[in-house]
Design a protein around this motif. Structure first.
Motif, PDB file in Angstrom:
ATOM      1  N   ALA A   1      65.697  36.579  55.120  1.00 54.28           N
ATOM      2  CA  ALA A   1      64.889  37.781  55.328  1.00 54.28           C
ATOM      3  C   ALA A   1      63.456  37.411  55.692  1.00 54.28           C
ATOM      4  CB  ALA A   1      64.920  38.653  54.081  1.00 54.28           C
ATOM      5  N   GLN A   2      62.898  36.450  54.979  1.00 55.52           N
ATOM      6  CA  GLN A   2      61.519  36.039  55.240  1.00 55.52           C
ATOM      7  C   GLN A   2      61.376  35.323  56.575  1.00 55.52           C
ATOM      8  OE1 GLN A   2      60.382  33.795  51.801  1.00 55.52           O
ATOM      9  NE2 GLN A   2      60.189  35.614  50.516  1.00 55.52           N
ATOM     10  N   SER A   3      62.431  34.701  57.036  1.00 55.89           N
ATOM     11  CA  SER A   3      62.369  33.982  58.308  1.00 55.89           C
ATOM     12  C   SER A   3      62.544  34.919  59.493  1.00 55.89           C
ATOM     13  CB  SER A   3      63.419  32.882  58.355  1.00 55.89           C
ATOM     14  OG  SER A   3      64.714  33.440  58.490  1.00 55.89           O
ATOM     15  N   GLY A   4      62.712  36.193  59.204  1.00 60.20           N
ATOM     16  CA  GLY A   4      62.840  37.160  60.287  1.00 60.20           C
ATOM     17  C   GLY A   4      64.264  37.383  60.742  1.00 60.20           C
ATOM     18  N   ASP A   5      65.229  37.134  59.874  1.00 60.20           N
ATOM     19  CA  ASP A   5      66.629  37.341  60.227  1.00 60.20           C
ATOM     20  C   ASP A   5      67.273  38.335  59.265  1.00 60.20           C
ATOM     21  OD1 ASP A   5      69.207  37.217  61.178  1.00 60.20           O
ATOM     22  OD2 ASP A   5      69.363  35.038  61.067  1.00 60.20           O
ATOM     23  N   PRO A   6      66.890  39.619  59.366  1.00 58.16           N
ATOM     24  CA  PRO A   6      67.428  40.596  58.429  1.00 58.16           C
ATOM     25  C   PRO A   6      68.934  40.816  58.573  1.00 58.16           C
ATOM     26  CG  PRO A   6      66.137  41.692  60.117  1.00 58.16           C
ATOM     27  CD  PRO A   6      65.940  40.209  60.298  1.00 58.16           C
ATOM     28  N   LYS A   7      69.489  40.548  59.746  1.00 59.78           N
ATOM     29  CA  LYS A   7      70.935  40.704  59.920  1.00 59.78           C
ATOM     30  C   LYS A   7      71.677  39.691  59.058  1.00 59.78           C
ATOM     31  CE  LYS A   7      74.497  41.135  63.431  1.00 59.78           C
ATOM     32  NZ  LYS A   7      74.790  41.165  64.868  1.00 59.78           N
TER      33      LYS A   7
ATOM     34  N   TYR B   1      69.467  46.453  46.206  1.00 56.69           N
ATOM     35  CA  TYR B   1      68.107  46.738  46.648  1.00 56.69           C
ATOM     36  C   TYR B   1      67.771  45.923  47.907  1.00 56.69           C
ATOM     37  CZ  TYR B   1      63.052  46.639  46.880  1.00 56.69           C
ATOM     38  OH  TYR B   1      61.756  46.709  47.332  1.00 56.69           O
ATOM     39  N   ASN B   2      68.024  44.645  47.850  1.00 58.50           N
ATOM     40  CA  ASN B   2      67.682  43.795  48.985  1.00 58.50           C
ATOM     41  C   ASN B   2      68.542  44.079  50.210  1.00 58.50           C
ATOM     42  OD1 ASN B   2      65.433  41.935  48.213  1.00 58.50           O
ATOM     43  ND2 ASN B   2      66.788  41.650  46.475  1.00 58.50           N
ATOM     44  N   ALA B   3      69.805  44.401  49.999  1.00 54.64           N
ATOM     45  CA  ALA B   3      70.647  44.808  51.134  1.00 54.64           C
ATOM     46  C   ALA B   3      70.076  46.076  51.757  1.00 54.64           C
ATOM     47  CB  ALA B   3      72.090  45.035  50.684  1.00 54.64           C
ATOM     48  N   GLY B   4      69.657  47.012  50.916  1.00 54.98           N
ATOM     49  CA  GLY B   4      69.076  48.264  51.412  1.00 54.98           C
ATOM     50  C   GLY B   4      67.816  48.044  52.223  1.00 54.98           C
ATOM     51  N   ILE B   5      66.936  47.202  51.727  1.00 49.50           N
ATOM     52  CA  ILE B   5      65.700  46.907  52.450  1.00 49.50           C
ATOM     53  C   ILE B   5      66.001  46.285  53.809  1.00 49.50           C
ATOM     54  CG2 ILE B   5      63.636  45.434  52.441  1.00 49.50           C
ATOM     55  CD1 ILE B   5      63.477  47.916  50.581  1.00 49.50           C
ATOM     56  N   ASN B   6      66.942  45.359  53.832  1.00 48.41           N
ATOM     57  CA  ASN B   6      67.260  44.698  55.095  1.00 48.41           C
ATOM     58  C   ASN B   6      68.014  45.602  56.056  1.00 48.41           C
ATOM     59  OD1 ASN B   6      66.236  41.813  55.190  1.00 48.41           O
ATOM     60  ND2 ASN B   6      66.994  42.020  53.106  1.00 48.41           N
TER      61      ASN B   6
ATOM     62  N   ALA C   1      70.406  38.077  56.506  1.00 44.60           N
ATOM     63  CA  ALA C   1      70.058  38.357  55.114  1.00 44.60           C
ATOM     64  C   ALA C   1      70.930  39.478  54.565  1.00 44.60           C
ATOM     65  CB  ALA C   1      68.586  38.729  54.992  1.00 44.60           C
ATOM     66  N   THR C   2      71.118  40.520  55.355  1.00 46.92           N
ATOM     67  CA  THR C   2      71.963  41.640  54.918  1.00 46.92           C
ATOM     68  C   THR C   2      73.377  41.157  54.651  1.00 46.92           C
ATOM     69  OG1 THR C   2      70.633  43.198  56.200  1.00 46.92           O
ATOM     70  CG2 THR C   2      72.811  43.949  55.520  1.00 46.92           C
ATOM     71  N   ALA C   3      73.913  40.349  55.543  1.00 40.05           N
ATOM     72  CA  ALA C   3      75.270  39.814  55.354  1.00 40.05           C
ATOM     73  C   ALA C   3      75.349  39.004  54.067  1.00 40.05           C
ATOM     74  CB  ALA C   3      75.673  38.969  56.554  1.00 40.05           C
ATOM     75  N   SER C   4      74.320  38.223  53.769  1.00 33.99           N
ATOM     76  CA  SER C   4      74.319  37.428  52.533  1.00 33.99           C
ATOM     77  C   SER C   4      74.262  38.309  51.301  1.00 33.99           C
ATOM     78  CB  SER C   4      73.128  36.455  52.538  1.00 33.99           C
ATOM     79  OG  SER C   4      73.305  35.478  53.523  1.00 33.99           O
ATOM     80  N   PHE C   5      73.420  39.334  51.336  1.00 33.30           N
ATOM     81  CA  PHE C   5      73.345  40.233  50.183  1.00 33.30           C
ATOM     82  C   PHE C   5      74.642  41.023  50.012  1.00 33.30           C
ATOM     83  CE2 PHE C   5      68.659  39.720  50.607  1.00 33.30           C
ATOM     84  CZ  PHE C   5      68.443  39.196  49.348  1.00 33.30           C
ATOM     85  N   LEU C   6      75.293  41.402  51.103  1.00 33.31           N
ATOM     86  CA  LEU C   6      76.573  42.113  50.994  1.00 33.31           C
ATOM     87  C   LEU C   6      77.638  41.206  50.376  1.00 33.31           C
ATOM     88  CD1 LEU C   6      76.626  44.119  54.336  1.00 33.31           C
ATOM     89  CD2 LEU C   6      76.147  44.975  52.029  1.00 33.31           C
ATOM     90  N   ARG C   7      77.612  39.949  50.705  1.00 36.48           N
ATOM     91  CA  ARG C   7      78.551  38.993  50.086  1.00 36.48           C
ATOM     92  C   ARG C   7      78.261  38.879  48.594  1.00 36.48           C
ATOM     93  NH1 ARG C   7      83.077  37.223  48.868  1.00 36.48           N
ATOM     94  NH2 ARG C   7      83.290  34.995  48.529  1.00 36.48           N
ATOM     95  N   ALA C   8      76.979  38.846  48.236  1.00 40.22           N
ATOM     96  CA  ALA C   8      76.609  38.803  46.825  1.00 40.22           C
ATOM     97  C   ALA C   8      77.106  40.055  46.108  1.00 40.22           C
ATOM     98  CB  ALA C   8      75.095  38.670  46.681  1.00 40.22           C
ATOM     99  N   ILE C   9      77.031  41.203  46.764  1.00 37.01           N
ATOM    100  CA  ILE C   9      77.511  42.462  46.173  1.00 37.01           C
ATOM    101  C   ILE C   9      79.016  42.401  45.957  1.00 37.01           C
ATOM    102  CG2 ILE C   9      77.857  44.926  46.626  1.00 37.01           C
ATOM    103  CD1 ILE C   9      75.046  44.824  48.042  1.00 37.01           C
TER     104      ILE C   9
END
Length: 79
Positions: free
Chosen positions: A22-28, A49-54, A30-38
């Motif tokens: 997410a910080q490196s400018g790759d929200p796509k 929360y982080n998936a939502g932000i991204n 990052a979102t995929a990673s947070f969805l896997r965590a979910i």
């Protein structure tokens, strides 16, 4: 697998990795990673929360709001 172990591993690997993406400018990514965590630990509000932000950064407002609401429903403030 033990739920506590999953949480620890995801906090260390998943969240850090997704946060870096997410910080490196790759929200796509990052979102995929947070969805896997979910998928692995849906009871952790910070993942939602982080998936939502991204999602919102990607312009996917409805999906973002859904994940942000899930974080609130899981009592994000006390996690």
């Amino acid at each position: 697998m033990n739920k506590a172990i999953v949480e620890d591993v995801m906090k260390i690997r998943g969240v850090r990795g997704a946060a870096v993406l997410a910080q490196s400018g790759d929200p796509k990514a990052a979102t995929a990673s947070f969805l896997r965590a979910i998928e692995l630990a849906p009871e952790i509000p910070h993942f939602h929360y982080n998936a939502g932000i991204n999602y919102r950064r990607l312009g996917e407002q409805e999906k973002g709001l859904t994940e942000l609401q899930a974080a609130l429903d899981l009592d994000f403030t006390s996690a």
